[in-house]
Design a protein around this motif. Structure first.
Motif, PDB file in Angstrom:
ATOM      1  N   TYR A   7     -17.198  -0.845  -2.108  1.00 22.64           N
ATOM      2  CA  TYR A   7     -17.009  -0.027  -3.305  1.00 22.64           C
ATOM      3  C   TYR A   7     -18.352   0.334  -3.930  1.00 22.64           C
ATOM      4  CZ  TYR A   7     -15.396   1.324  -7.989  1.00 22.64           C
ATOM      5  OH  TYR A   7     -15.169   2.000  -9.156  1.00 22.64           O
TER       6      TYR A   7
ATOM      7  N   ASP B 203     -12.592  -4.359  -3.065  1.00 23.00           N
ATOM      8  CA  ASP B 203     -13.256  -4.812  -1.839  1.00 23.00           C
ATOM      9  C   ASP B 203     -12.375  -5.671  -0.934  1.00 23.00           C
ATOM     10  OD1 ASP B 203     -15.580  -3.358  -2.219  1.00 23.00           O
ATOM     11  OD2 ASP B 203     -16.609  -4.958  -3.299  1.00 23.00           O
TER      12      ASP B 203
ATOM     13  N   ARG C 209     -14.213   7.383   0.193  1.00 23.62           N
ATOM     14  CA  ARG C 209     -13.395   7.000   1.350  1.00 23.62           C
ATOM     15  C   ARG C 209     -14.177   5.987   2.173  1.00 23.62           C
ATOM     16  NH1 ARG C 209     -10.470  11.162   5.713  1.00 23.62           N
ATOM     17  NH2 ARG C 209      -9.248   9.550   6.805  1.00 23.62           N
TER      18      ARG C 209
ATOM     19  N   GLU D 102      -8.505   1.186   5.273  1.00 20.73           N
ATOM     20  CA  GLU D 102      -9.264   2.271   4.674  1.00 20.73           C
ATOM     21  C   GLU D 102      -8.671   2.610   3.310  1.00 20.73           C
ATOM     22  OE1 GLU D 102     -11.233   6.369   6.287  1.00 20.73           O
ATOM     23  OE2 GLU D 102      -9.097   6.064   6.699  1.00 20.73           O
ATOM     24  N   VAL D 103      -9.529   2.894   2.340  1.00 19.50           N
ATOM     25  CA  VAL D 103      -9.082   3.271   1.011  1.00 19.50           C
ATOM     26  C   VAL D 103      -9.700   4.597   0.621  1.00 19.50           C
ATOM     27  CG1 VAL D 103      -8.762   0.868   0.296  1.00 19.50           C
ATOM     28  CG2 VAL D 103     -10.920   2.021  -0.212  1.00 19.50           C
TER      29      VAL D 103
ATOM     30  N   GLY E  33     -13.828   1.638   4.098  1.00 15.61           N
ATOM     31  CA  GLY E  33     -12.984   0.518   4.474  1.00 15.61           C
ATOM     32  C   GLY E  33     -12.738   0.451   5.968  1.00 15.61           C
TER      33      GLY E  33
ATOM     34  N   SER F 281     -10.186  -3.094   0.847  1.00 18.79           N
ATOM     35  CA  SER F 281     -10.896  -2.231   1.798  1.00 18.79           C
ATOM     36  C   SER F 281     -11.415  -3.020   2.998  1.00 18.79           C
ATOM     37  CB  SER F 281     -12.056  -1.510   1.112  1.00 18.79           C
ATOM     38  OG  SER F 281     -13.054  -2.419   0.697  1.00 18.79           O
TER      39      SER F 281
END
Length: 289
Positions: free
Chosen positions: A4, A53, A23, A60-61, A25, A56
């Motif tokens: 992040y 965190d 985007r 994927e975030v 992760g 991710s």
């Protein structure tokens, strides 16, 4: 792998609006990304790294700034259905066929409308610290606490407003809130400010419309039975901004969903920060099933 703190803003243009997002992760376990929709006045720079965190690390975030917010261009739409249109169009523009979706607070209003109006887009839905539109059993939040959040115009006022709205006023809880504030505000560089007066006014207009029975046809309350995917509803047991009872009403009206309800003890609207470790673990478990 980016975290992040280190993820760089990216941009995609949709219908003349430049949307900003983060985007990052892992894609090792799943190719379905989890999209996050943020709270009132917030941007993708206002999440808790202790929440983001651990999530991710396993998937994927995508953290999205809706139009008129943060690093995105355009204006804040007047209805949450329009906000949901933006979410769906951004996801399509990114070439993603299906997402999981987490909406917190006002972001949860948007998440409901996204799931209702784009039912094939969402695999699993997480509704945190949120509730349905106007209907029987729905209670309004603390207007004074909401007003402090809406009118805050400098760092001290913002800190005070969010700590009072997200955490109870006991010294121990305010100390917990202060730790969250410090890690949230120092997690990322070149952070966006909270939404300014013009955008905030538009967001308030959307809230008032959502809460007005005269606009029930635009909302989620009478349509929640249409949602037929797994849904996780979560909140603290003493939420003064979106009263906890609204989470219960929403859960009970998700009659055709595989709905789960989790209430965290001795905490309010900021439960996902105070219980960041537990909630991130719950999110991962829910999405991994």
């Amino acid at each position: 792998m980016a975290s992040y703190a280190t993820a760089e803003p990216q941009f995609v243009e949709v219908n003349g609006t430049r949307f900003a997002y983060l985007r990052f992760g892992s894609t090792a376990k799943t190719t379905v990304p989890l999209v996050f929709l943020v709270h009132f006045r917030g941007t993708f720079d206002h999440w808790d790294p202790e929440l983001i965190d651990p999530i991710s690390a396993t998937r994927e975030v995508i953290l999205l700034d809706n139009s008129g917010v943060g690093k995105s261009s355009g204006t804040v739409p007047g209805t949450y259905a329009e906000w949901a249109d933006n979410v769906a169009q951004v996801v399509k523009a990114l070439g993603i066929s299906q997402i999981d979706l987490l909406g917190f607070s006002m972001g949860g209003f948007v998440a409901q409308m996204t799931a209702l109006n784009y039912p094939t887009l969402i695999r699993r839905l997480i509704l945190a610290g949120t509730g349905p539109s106007a209907g029987e059993g729905i209670e309004g939040g603390d207007s004074a606490a909401f007003g402090r959040l809406a009118s805050a115009s400098n760092d001290d006022e913002e800190r005070g407003g969010f700590l009072e709205g997200f955490y109870s006023l006991t010294p121990a809880k305010q100390s917990s809130g202060d730790k969250w504030w410090k890690r949230m505000t120092t997690a990322r560089s070149n952070r966006s400010d909270y939404l300014g007066p013009e955008g905030t006014k538009a967001q308030i207009g959307a809230v008032l419309r959502w809460s007005n029975p005269e606009y029930a046809s635009e909302g989620s309350y009478n349509r929640l039975h249409e949602i037929k995917i797994p849904v996780l509803v979560a909140n603290g047991d003493n939420d003064i901004l979106v009263p906890t009872v609204n989470s219960w009403v929403m859960f009970k009206r998700l009659t055709n969903a595989d709905a789960h309800l989790h209430i965290y003890p001795d905490v309010g609207h900021g439960f996902l920060n105070e219980y960041a470790g537990q909630f991130s673990s719950l999110v991962n478990q829910f999405l991994d099933v």
